[in-house]
Design a protein around this motif. Sequence first.
Motif, short mmCIF file in Angstrom:
data_model
loop_
_atom_site.label_atom_id
_atom_site.label_comp_id
_atom_site.label_asym_id
_atom_site.label_seq_id
_atom_site.Cartn_x
_atom_site.Cartn_y
_atom_site.Cartn_z
N GLU A 70 0.83 -1.21 0.00
CA GLU A 70 0.00 0.00 0.00
C GLU A 70 0.87 1.26 0.00
O GLU A 70 0.50 2.28 -0.59
N LEU A 71 2.01 1.19 0.65
CA LEU A 71 2.94 2.32 0.63
C LEU A 71 3.59 2.44 -0.74
O LEU A 71 3.80 3.54 -1.27
N LEU A 72 3.88 1.29 -1.34
CA LEU A 72 4.48 1.30 -2.68
C LEU A 72 3.49 1.85 -3.71
O LEU A 72 3.88 2.51 -4.68
N ALA A 73 2.19 1.62 -3.46
CA ALA A 73 1.17 2.07 -4.42
C ALA A 73 1.14 3.60 -4.56
O ALA A 73 0.67 4.11 -5.58
N VAL A 74 1.65 4.33 -3.56
CA VAL A 74 1.67 5.80 -3.66
C VAL A 74 3.08 6.32 -3.93
O VAL A 74 3.31 7.53 -3.96
N SER A 75 4.03 5.41 -4.14
CA SER A 75 5.43 5.82 -4.31
C SER A 75 5.78 6.07 -5.78
O SER A 75 5.22 5.44 -6.67
N ASP A 76 6.71 7.01 -6.01
CA ASP A 76 7.17 7.30 -7.37
C ASP A 76 8.54 6.69 -7.65
O ASP A 76 8.87 6.38 -8.80
N LEU A 77 9.35 6.55 -6.60
CA LEU A 77 10.67 5.95 -6.78
C LEU A 77 11.00 5.10 -5.55
O LEU A 77 10.60 5.44 -4.44
N PHE A 78 11.75 4.02 -5.80
CA PHE A 78 12.23 3.19 -4.69
C PHE A 78 13.75 3.34 -4.62
O PHE A 78 14.43 3.29 -5.65
N ILE A 79 14.29 3.50 -3.41
CA ILE A 79 15.73 3.76 -3.27
C ILE A 79 16.41 2.60 -2.53
O ILE A 79 15.99 2.22 -1.44
N LEU A 80 17.45 2.04 -3.14
CA LEU A 80 18.17 0.90 -2.54
C LEU A 80 19.68 1.06 -2.76
O LEU A 80 20.23 0.50 -3.71
N PRO A 81 20.35 1.81 -1.88
CA PRO A 81 21.79 2.09 -2.11
C PRO A 81 22.75 1.08 -1.47
O PRO A 81 23.91 1.41 -1.25
N ALA B 141 7.09 -4.39 -9.04
CA ALA B 141 5.80 -5.05 -9.31
C ALA B 141 4.63 -4.08 -9.12
O ALA B 141 3.58 -4.23 -9.72
N VAL B 142 4.86 -3.07 -8.25
CA VAL B 142 3.81 -2.06 -8.00
C VAL B 142 4.10 -0.81 -8.86
O VAL B 142 3.68 0.30 -8.52
N GLU B 143 4.86 -0.99 -9.91
CA GLU B 143 5.14 0.06 -10.91
C GLU B 143 5.98 1.20 -10.34
O GLU B 143 5.75 2.36 -10.67
N VAL B 144 6.94 0.86 -9.50
CA VAL B 144 7.83 1.89 -8.95
C VAL B 144 9.25 1.67 -9.48
O VAL B 144 9.85 0.62 -9.21
N PRO B 145 9.80 2.63 -10.25
CA PRO B 145 11.18 2.50 -10.74
C PRO B 145 12.18 2.55 -9.58
O PRO B 145 11.85 3.06 -8.51
N VAL B 146 13.37 2.05 -9.81
CA VAL B 146 14.35 1.87 -8.73
C VAL B 146 15.64 2.68 -8.97
O VAL B 146 16.24 2.62 -10.05
N ILE B 147 16.04 3.42 -7.95
CA ILE B 147 17.35 4.08 -7.94
C ILE B 147 18.18 3.30 -6.93
O ILE B 147 17.81 3.20 -5.75
N SER B 148 19.27 2.70 -7.40
CA SER B 148 19.99 1.78 -6.52
C SER B 148 21.50 1.87 -6.73
O SER B 148 21.98 2.52 -7.65
N SER B 149 22.19 1.13 -5.88
CA SER B 149 23.61 0.89 -6.14
C SER B 149 23.69 -0.25 -7.15
O SER B 149 22.67 -0.85 -7.49
N ASN B 150 24.91 -0.53 -7.61
CA ASN B 150 25.09 -1.62 -8.57
C ASN B 150 25.69 -2.86 -7.88
O ASN B 150 26.35 -3.67 -8.51
N ALA C 231 9.29 -0.96 -15.31
CA ALA C 231 9.53 -1.65 -14.03
C ALA C 231 8.55 -2.81 -13.89
O ALA C 231 8.93 -3.94 -13.56
N LEU C 232 7.29 -2.55 -14.19
CA LEU C 232 6.27 -3.61 -14.08
C LEU C 232 6.57 -4.74 -15.07
O LEU C 232 6.53 -5.92 -14.71
N ALA C 233 6.87 -4.36 -16.31
CA ALA C 233 7.11 -5.39 -17.34
C ALA C 233 8.26 -6.31 -16.93
O ALA C 233 8.18 -7.54 -17.08
N HIS C 234 9.34 -5.73 -16.39
CA HIS C 234 10.48 -6.57 -16.01
C HIS C 234 10.15 -7.42 -14.77
O HIS C 234 10.56 -8.58 -14.68
N ALA C 235 9.40 -6.83 -13.83
CA ALA C 235 9.03 -7.59 -12.62
C ALA C 235 8.23 -8.84 -12.99
O ALA C 235 8.33 -9.87 -12.33
#
Length: 382
Positions: free
Chosen positions: A267-278, A293-302, A348-352
């Motif tokens: 439910e929190l992801l449903a209102v999110s625009d970006l997910f951050i995972l550094p 899966a909830v259509e949120v693109p990801v900004i992350s480390s590699n 994001a959704l398509a790849h998930a």
Amino acid sequence: MKIGIVCYPTYGGSGVVATELGKALARKGHQVHFITYQEPVRLDSFHENIFYHEVSALDYPLFQYQPYESALASKIVDVAKFEKLDILHVHYAIPHASSALIARSILKEKGYNLPFVTTLHGTDITLIGKDPGYKPVVEYSINHSDGITSVSKSLKDDTYQNFDIRREIEVIPNFIDFSRFKKTDKDHFKKAIAPNGEKILTHVSNFRKVKRVEDVVKMFDLVRKKVPSKLFLVGDGPERMGTEILCRNLGICDDVRFLGKQDAVEELLAVSDLFILPSETESFGLAALEAMAVEVPVISSNAGGIPEINIQGKTGFMSNVGDFEDMAKNAIYILQDEARLKEFKANALAHAKTFDIKNILPQYEAYYTKVISQQNDLEFVI
Ligand code: GMT
């Protein structure tokens, strides 16, 4: 099949994967027996094919540490014999693989064969497992498992690099249950939290050092100067206090919400625009996949296995570990253009979808069947 599952029952990714896998196997008609020290958090509803067996390590004044490994092995022996398990699947090598190994030897002496599969999840290899205080036992119990899986190609490579493993490791990735993780309309909630149309950035973790939560806050501080936005910090752990202090020092507390441990993350992801995972290390990054899966693109480390799920310039962006300025630059690039944001969300959704549990569950079933049928040959090798 009658399948025993050993895992950590708490909020960690390995426990989540183990529990969701067990639930899906049960829905498909297998009988699943969870063997843990506490009811797994995601085991939240009744199913006639699911059984729970609690491990209780007795306390005694002589013990500084309770001998959990022995209590678990004893419980496995008891459940396997009584329930007539076909296979045991242990998640996270420490100490589950060595308990399974002892249980298998005890059972063998009693004329009962119990093959076991060890799934490597991440820090059991990349952090704790390779520490000299654990390494000999971890290495031995991986080598003597009847089957070994890892959640990413990267973790498989790390395992061969850090340990002397003489066995084949099968990669079976983390998965998504789309009946739970899907975009739902939570606009009323979004309006309450971001009344002026601010963008919402979200981070979910156990706030351990490897997650680099302070990088999330530092990048957010740069993003909010260009794009009006709010930050959700979901989860709890040792780094939370330091993160709060950083927010206070930066004077951004009004835009940052510490939400603690949440069950309904979707439910929190449903209102999110970006997910951050550094993260510093991340064998797979299930939290990021759930966001996608909830259509949120990801900004992350590699780090680690993240490049296996976050496709650079399509589902989000990756930067070197610690480069929060680059992460902020990428976030601003996506957020500043509505059409671009929409495209990243769709990607994001398509790849998930390639990680749909419907595709992954048959891989586990086929692997169990292979391990059970190869059991006699493997016993000869061991
Ligand atoms: O670090 C966590 O979030 C918990 C940890 C665990 O083992 O409980 O998660 C690991 O397993 C997850 C499920 O396979 C992976 O998605 C995570 O990437 C992995 N965490 C790390 O490698 C740091």
